[in-house]
Design a protein around this motif. Structure first.
Motif, PDB file in Angstrom:
ATOM      1  N   SER B  65     -49.663  96.760  14.825  1.00 52.89           N
ATOM      2  CA  SER B  65     -48.426  96.469  15.566  1.00 52.89           C
ATOM      3  C   SER B  65     -47.913  97.720  16.269  1.00 52.89           C
ATOM      4  CB  SER B  65     -47.373  95.939  14.605  1.00 52.89           C
ATOM      5  OG  SER B  65     -47.269  96.780  13.493  1.00 52.89           O
ATOM      6  N   VAL B 146     -40.761  85.731   7.979  1.00 54.33           N
ATOM      7  CA  VAL B 146     -40.809  86.873   7.069  1.00 54.33           C
ATOM      8  C   VAL B 146     -41.626  88.006   7.685  1.00 54.33           C
ATOM      9  CG1 VAL B 146     -41.766  87.606   4.875  1.00 54.33           C
ATOM     10  CG2 VAL B 146     -40.414  85.534   4.994  1.00 54.33           C
ATOM     11  N   SER B 147     -42.753  87.653   8.305  1.00 53.19           N
ATOM     12  CA  SER B 147     -43.592  88.678   8.920  1.00 53.19           C
ATOM     13  C   SER B 147     -42.879  89.330  10.100  1.00 53.19           C
ATOM     14  CB  SER B 147     -44.931  88.046   9.312  1.00 53.19           C
ATOM     15  OG  SER B 147     -45.336  88.455  10.569  1.00 53.19           O
ATOM     16  N   GLY B 150     -40.413  91.979   9.086  1.00 51.79           N
ATOM     17  CA  GLY B 150     -41.111  93.236   8.811  1.00 51.79           C
ATOM     18  C   GLY B 150     -41.487  93.968  10.086  1.00 51.79           C
ATOM     19  N   LEU B 151     -41.974  93.208  11.071  1.00 46.98           N
ATOM     20  CA  LEU B 151     -42.427  93.836  12.318  1.00 46.98           C
ATOM     21  C   LEU B 151     -41.278  94.435  13.122  1.00 46.98           C
ATOM     22  CD1 LEU B 151     -45.103  91.228  13.365  1.00 46.98           C
ATOM     23  CD2 LEU B 151     -45.504  93.656  12.977  1.00 46.98           C
ATOM     24  N   THR B 153     -38.879  96.120  12.104  1.00 46.84           N
ATOM     25  CA  THR B 153     -38.617  97.511  11.678  1.00 46.84           C
ATOM     26  C   THR B 153     -39.462  98.488  12.489  1.00 46.84           C
ATOM     27  OG1 THR B 153     -40.294  97.362   9.949  1.00 46.84           O
ATOM     28  CG2 THR B 153     -38.034  96.909   9.288  1.00 46.84           C
ATOM     29  N   ILE B 154     -40.665  98.050  12.889  1.00 48.26           N
ATOM     30  CA  ILE B 154     -41.585  98.954  13.584  1.00 48.26           C
ATOM     31  C   ILE B 154     -41.169  99.169  15.042  1.00 48.26           C
ATOM     32  CG2 ILE B 154     -44.039  99.256  14.214  1.00 48.26           C
ATOM     33  CD1 ILE B 154     -44.541  97.645  11.554  1.00 48.26           C
ATOM     34  N   GLY B 166     -34.848  99.018  10.738  1.00 50.24           N
ATOM     35  CA  GLY B 166     -35.914 100.019  10.690  1.00 50.24           C
ATOM     36  C   GLY B 166     -35.442 101.378  11.207  1.00 50.24           C
ATOM     37  N   ALA B 185     -34.208 100.165   4.059  1.00 58.96           N
ATOM     38  CA  ALA B 185     -35.294  99.481   3.359  1.00 58.96           C
ATOM     39  C   ALA B 185     -34.771  98.314   2.529  1.00 58.96           C
ATOM     40  CB  ALA B 185     -36.048 100.465   2.465  1.00 58.96           C
ATOM     41  N   THR B 188     -33.528  95.434   4.673  1.00 60.58           N
ATOM     42  CA  THR B 188     -34.662  94.711   5.267  1.00 60.58           C
ATOM     43  C   THR B 188     -35.301  93.782   4.248  1.00 60.58           C
ATOM     44  OG1 THR B 188     -35.126  96.648   6.630  1.00 60.58           O
ATOM     45  CG2 THR B 188     -36.834  94.970   6.531  1.00 60.58           C
ATOM     46  N   ILE B 189     -35.494  94.305   3.039  1.00 60.24           N
ATOM     47  CA  ILE B 189     -36.120  93.489   1.992  1.00 60.24           C
ATOM     48  C   ILE B 189     -35.235  92.290   1.657  1.00 60.24           C
ATOM     49  CG2 ILE B 189     -36.784  93.475  -0.452  1.00 60.24           C
ATOM     50  CD1 ILE B 189     -37.743  96.395  -0.032  1.00 60.24           C
ATOM     51  N   ALA B 192     -35.573  89.713   4.394  1.00 65.18           N
ATOM     52  CA  ALA B 192     -36.850  88.987   4.325  1.00 65.18           C
ATOM     53  C   ALA B 192     -36.842  87.990   3.171  1.00 65.18           C
ATOM     54  CB  ALA B 192     -38.014  89.967   4.173  1.00 65.18           C
TER      55      ALA B 192
END
Lengths: 248, 220
Positions: B65, B146-147, B150-151, B153-154, B166, B185, B188-189, B192
């Motif tokens: 990513s 959910v994915s 996570g993405l 944050t990048i 992120g 962190a 974010t968790i 998700a």
């Protein structure tokens, strides 16, 4: 705008293939970090999955752990353990340990779930017959259940492996080595050849791992159904192989 | 270990970044679902199109990513598209397969019964096939959501204007400031895990006939 040309030029430049920041060194680092994380994940998830699948006990816990592992973003996990590991080891604690930790969490769910589902899916008559022939529980698992569900179990390993290889690149954001280094440095130095060269190398590694494990899986599947491997390819027989669950 | 003063000073910033995180994710999922439904309908009708679609989708997933976000900067510049295009692409990988699997799961008998009742092709799709495909589409939405969380944050690597929560993870790491890393962190968790639960709940409400429950183990 000539990204393809720059990428080919970077990949074929002999200077990029030597030295401590050369492609072979970064490649080795990438493989080593991925392998360590995968082996730790396998050591945890495989016995747990086999136990749950065989005894049918603790399914709820296994599903809960798998769902948690699937939901938690890798970068957040790196962030969560980074301050702790850094306090113990300022060098490796900043990037290496947090990345390995996050990759282990990433790799556990597919292995755990596939081992459980695979073992559970073995025909109950076969298991009862094995018990009737006097096999101990360990023998039933090792000689009957595992060989018959090997393709499904390997499907989980394959899924984890590809995800880990693609995601280890995140560690490069925290000064870790591996092929992600080229991507992060390529961005920082505005060097598109290096950036896309890194992408190509990661993709090649991921696809090679995927291909190799798919081949193993096919063999295992053919062995467990007693059909030649070509039959499995054409979809004539055998259990449906679990798809890879994509992840970040 | 935790700098509580920093946290209380940064409540507005934390709320703003949480909102940004949800906004970036929601746009990507909405666009991804729309495209996947369109492609899924086409692929379910013309089976020959499925393997190439699926292959391309699989290939996208081997691209880290980090690289996909950076790769778009020279092409589209630095704006919402730079963040959204990769986010949408990654949701497609998950959603497209699940939409097709959902349509495939509709029993042929049911389709024939609908035809016999003289449903047109469109009304059969909307009133028969789509409702029956909902469980698998919802399962895909759950994984995709959910994915995507996570993405997002990048996307912080694109600059301070992006990243949602992120942003705090990267800035905290740069400054070696644990409180900020934890804030990013942990939120974010929670985001998700919270959305994961929400989708399990929604799935149960939307498809009450699915007795098995949506939370069971399925092969990865």
């Amino acid at each position: 705008m000539n990204i393809v040309g720059e990428t080919v030029a970077w990949l074929t430049n002999p200077a990029n293939w030597s030295g401590p920041n050369g492609i072979p060194v970064r490649f080795e680092e990438h493989v080593a970090i991925s392998l360590v994380a995968l082996l730790i994940a396998l050591a945890i998830a495989l016995p747990a999955g086999l136990y749950v699948g065989h005894t049918r006990r603790g399914t709820g816990v296994a599903v809960g752990i798998a769902n948690f592992g699937r939901a938690v973003p890798s970068l957040a996990l790196i962030g969560l353990v980074l301050p702790i590991t850094q306090a113990f080891d300022p060098v490796n604690g900043f990037a290496l340990y947090p990345t390995i930790f996050a990759m282990v969490v990433l790799a556990i769910p597919p292995v755990l779930v596939n081992a459980d589902v695979g073992i559970r899916g073995v025909d109950d008559d076969v298991v009862q017959a094995a018990r009737g022939m006097g096999l101990t529980e360990a023998q039933v698992l090792g000689r009957v259940e595992v060989p018959l569900s090997l393709a499904v179990i390997l499907g989980g390993v394959r899924s984890s492996t590809v995800q880990v290889i693609a995601t280890v690149t995140l560690g490069a954001l925290f000064a870790l080595g591996g092929l992600g280094r080229f991507i992060v440095d390529g961005i920082a130095q505005n060097d598109d050849g290096m950036l896309f060269g890194g992408v190509v190398l990661v993709a090649v590694l991921a696809m090679a791992a995927e291909g190799g494990l798919a081949l193993l899986q096919r063999r295992a599947s053919a062995a467990s159904t007693g059909l030649p491997s070509r039959a499995r390819v054409r979809g004539v027989a055998g259990p449906p192989l679990p798809d890879t669950a994509p992840y970040d | 270990m935790i700098d509580w003063a920093w946290l209380s000073d940064h409540v507005p910033a934390l709320l703003y970044r949480t909102g940004q995180h949800l906004y970036l994710a929601a746009v990507a999922i909405a666009v991804g679902l729309a495209i996947s439904l369109a492609l899924g309908v086409v692929a379910a009708r013309r089976r020959r199109l499925y393997p190439p679609f699926s292959l391309v989708a699989g290939l996208v997933y081997t691209i880290p990513s980090l690289a996909l976000f950076a790769a778009l900067v020279p092409i589209v510049g630095l704006n919402m598209l730079t963040a959204e295009v990769p986010l949408v692409l990654y949701t497609l990988v998950i959603l497209f397969r699940n939409v097709v699997a959902g349509f495939d799961a509709v029993p042929p008998d049911v389709q024939e019964a609908a035809d016999a009742m003289s449903y047109t092709s469109t009304s059969r799709l909307v009133r028969v096939e789509l409702p029956l495909a909902v469980p698998l589409i919802m399962a895909g939405l759950r994984v995709a959501t959910v994915s995507t969380i996570g993405l997002v944050t990048i996307t912080a690597t694109l600059g301070d204007a992006f990243g949602g929560l992120g942003y705090f993870i990267f800035e905290g790491a740069r400054r070696s400031f644990p409180t900020e890393i934890y804030a990013g962190a942990i939120l974010t968790i929670l985001l998700a895990l919270g959305l994961d639960r929400l989708f399990v709940h929604l799935q149960g409400r939307l498809t009450p006939w699915e007795r098995r429950g949506s939370d069971g183990a399925s092969p990865a």
